[in-house]
Scaffold this active site. Sequence first.
Site, PDB file in Angstrom:
ATOM      1  N   GLY A  41       0.875  -1.179   0.000  1.00 21.42           N
ATOM      2  CA  GLY A  41       0.000   0.000   0.000  1.00 21.42           C
ATOM      3  C   GLY A  41       0.905   1.220   0.000  1.00 21.42           C
ATOM      4  O   GLY A  41       1.796   1.356   0.859  1.00 21.42           O
ATOM      5  N   ALA A  44       1.352   3.301   3.216  1.00 23.10           N
ATOM      6  CA  ALA A  44       2.003   2.527   4.282  1.00 23.10           C
ATOM      7  C   ALA A  44       3.485   2.342   3.961  1.00 23.10           C
ATOM      8  O   ALA A  44       4.344   2.383   4.860  1.00 23.10           O
ATOM      9  CB  ALA A  44       1.317   1.183   4.457  1.00 23.10           C
ATOM     10  N   LYS A 236       9.443  11.700 -11.292  1.00 26.81           N
ATOM     11  CA  LYS A 236      10.297  10.540 -10.996  1.00 26.81           C
ATOM     12  C   LYS A 236      10.554   9.800 -12.298  1.00 26.81           C
ATOM     13  O   LYS A 236       9.595   9.419 -12.987  1.00 26.81           O
ATOM     14  CB  LYS A 236       9.587   9.607 -10.005  1.00 26.81           C
ATOM     15  CG  LYS A 236       9.292  10.241  -8.662  1.00 26.81           C
ATOM     16  CD  LYS A 236       8.588   9.255  -7.729  1.00 26.81           C
ATOM     17  CE  LYS A 236       7.090   9.353  -7.816  1.00 26.81           C
ATOM     18  NZ  LYS A 236       6.360   8.453  -6.904  1.00 26.81           N
ATOM     19  N   LEU A 237      11.820   9.575 -12.607  1.00 22.54           N
ATOM     20  CA  LEU A 237      12.167   8.994 -13.910  1.00 22.54           C
ATOM     21  C   LEU A 237      12.824   7.622 -13.787  1.00 22.54           C
ATOM     22  O   LEU A 237      13.438   7.138 -14.732  1.00 22.54           O
ATOM     23  CB  LEU A 237      13.107   9.958 -14.660  1.00 22.54           C
ATOM     24  CG  LEU A 237      12.516  11.339 -14.970  1.00 22.54           C
ATOM     25  CD1 LEU A 237      13.620  12.311 -15.386  1.00 22.54           C
ATOM     26  CD2 LEU A 237      11.458  11.232 -16.068  1.00 22.54           C
ATOM     27  N   GLY A 241      16.696   8.899 -13.007  1.00 17.66           N
ATOM     28  CA  GLY A 241      16.773   9.861 -11.910  1.00 17.66           C
ATOM     29  C   GLY A 241      15.477  10.619 -11.698  1.00 17.66           C
ATOM     30  O   GLY A 241      14.385  10.046 -11.772  1.00 17.66           O
ATOM     31  N   ASP A 270       7.506   4.913  -3.772  1.00 18.52           N
ATOM     32  CA  ASP A 270       7.167   5.229  -2.376  1.00 18.52           C
ATOM     33  C   ASP A 270       8.440   5.449  -1.552  1.00 18.52           C
ATOM     34  O   ASP A 270       8.490   6.346  -0.703  1.00 18.52           O
ATOM     35  CB  ASP A 270       6.333   4.097  -1.772  1.00 18.52           C
ATOM     36  CG  ASP A 270       5.100   3.803  -2.610  1.00 18.52           C
ATOM     37  OD1 ASP A 270       4.520   4.760  -3.163  1.00 18.52           O
ATOM     38  OD2 ASP A 270       4.735   2.622  -2.733  1.00 18.52           O
ATOM     39  N   ASP A 306       7.481  -4.589  -1.437  1.00 19.52           N
ATOM     40  CA  ASP A 306       7.408  -3.123  -1.479  1.00 19.52           C
ATOM     41  C   ASP A 306       8.268  -2.450  -0.419  1.00 19.52           C
ATOM     42  O   ASP A 306       8.797  -1.358  -0.638  1.00 19.52           O
ATOM     43  CB  ASP A 306       5.966  -2.663  -1.209  1.00 19.52           C
ATOM     44  CG  ASP A 306       5.009  -3.015  -2.317  1.00 19.52           C
ATOM     45  OD1 ASP A 306       5.174  -4.077  -2.924  1.00 19.52           O
ATOM     46  OD2 ASP A 306       4.096  -2.218  -2.558  1.00 19.52           O
TER      47      ASP A 306
HETATM   48  O1  KDG Z   1       3.414   1.888  -4.956  1.00 16.83           O
HETATM   49  C1  KDG Z   1       3.209   0.527  -4.635  1.00 16.83           C
HETATM   50  C2  KDG Z   1       1.738   0.303  -4.530  1.00 16.83           C
HETATM   51  O2  KDG Z   1       1.181   0.371  -5.803  1.00 16.83           O
HETATM   52  C3  KDG Z   1       1.367  -1.010  -3.941  1.00 16.83           C
HETATM   53  O3  KDG Z   1       1.913  -1.149  -2.666  1.00 16.83           O
HETATM   54  C4  KDG Z   1      -0.111  -1.238  -3.831  1.00 16.83           C
HETATM   55  O4  KDG Z   1      -0.992   0.789  -2.993  1.00 16.83           O
HETATM   56  C5  KDG Z   1      -0.978  -0.038  -3.855  1.00 16.83           C
HETATM   57  C6  KDG Z   1      -1.862   0.084  -4.988  1.00 16.83           C
HETATM   58  O5  KDG Z   1      -2.969   0.526  -4.768  1.00 16.83           O
HETATM   59  O6  KDG Z   1      -1.476  -0.237  -6.097  1.00 16.83           O
END
Ligand code: KDG
Length: 332
Positions: A41, A44, A236-237, A241, A270, A306
Amino acid sequence: MAIQEPGDVDVVTLGECLVSLVADSTVPLASADHLTRFIAGAEANVAVGLSRQGKRVAFVGRVGADGFGRAILRGLRGEGVDVSRLSTDPGAPTGVMVRELRGLGPSEVIYLRRGSAGSRLSPEDVAGDEVFTRARWLHATGITPALSGSAAEAIDLAIDRAHAAGRTVSLDLNLRRKLWTDEQAVPVLRELCSHADVVLGSFDEARLVAGVAADSSPEDAARGLRALGPSVGIVKLGEDGAVGVGPDGAVISRPALSLSHVADPVGAGDGFCAAFIAARLDGLDIATSLDRANAAGASVVAAIGDMTGLPTTDELDRLLAARTADVPDTLR
Ligand code: KDG
């Protein structure tokens, strides 16, 4: 640990924390007989990334009254995230996602989250809680408003309250096309951008939401994001970079950390956000914050899951030192 004083919190974030079942090998999902359970998520992931970098972070959301919900609570609590506002909703299950493991290219993702506890996030989870006005920084993503009407209202209220209190608000666009169409997403995300101080997105997301031409450059996309209202726009690339445009309108372009092996790209954005926010909270300039963010993203990509590779402050320092300096092998 319950936080006694909301002012003790550096960052508050809200959204859906999921259980993620990831195939154990790089085979298509149809052939994946073994999967490993991770916690995931976007918000999170950012919360854990910040906690590993010594920031005090609170996560607001809902999980189901089931084993996956308990796993999430234990996992985030074990990472030092304040989960006193992560409530257990007996009326719905914890959301789940299932995904392939791919080093490169898009992987198949199955969401089992419609009607989940996390999607029942509502303004009640936000109203009246001082954490939204006292935390120094609020981080939100474009995933939460796609989950349900009540979750979208919760995000609006959280941003309004933090903004009115003069707190910094960041938004990671995180367009999830399995949750809504571009036509549904763009107006909502543009409106959220207009209330945020820092907006981050991938090149594709930034071009789409900023409404710049398909052949425009990352710099144009970052400028386009900034034109929507925030004082900082970041694109974000990945392996190229990141590009940022700061409050003075200057473009700052920083290279990625080179990687010999991509184990799992999911979650890199994230990790990037977490390191960027941590650096800005520490008073670092945008260029240095982007360097730390790029290194954190690379660290996430180098491990499966993740959150697995989210670096601590020390690990990030060592990664950056190893990039430029002559450091002993033991520290690499
Ligand atoms: O950025 C990673 C998220 O995509 C993954 O943890 C799940 O939050 C999520 C989603 O809704 O795709």
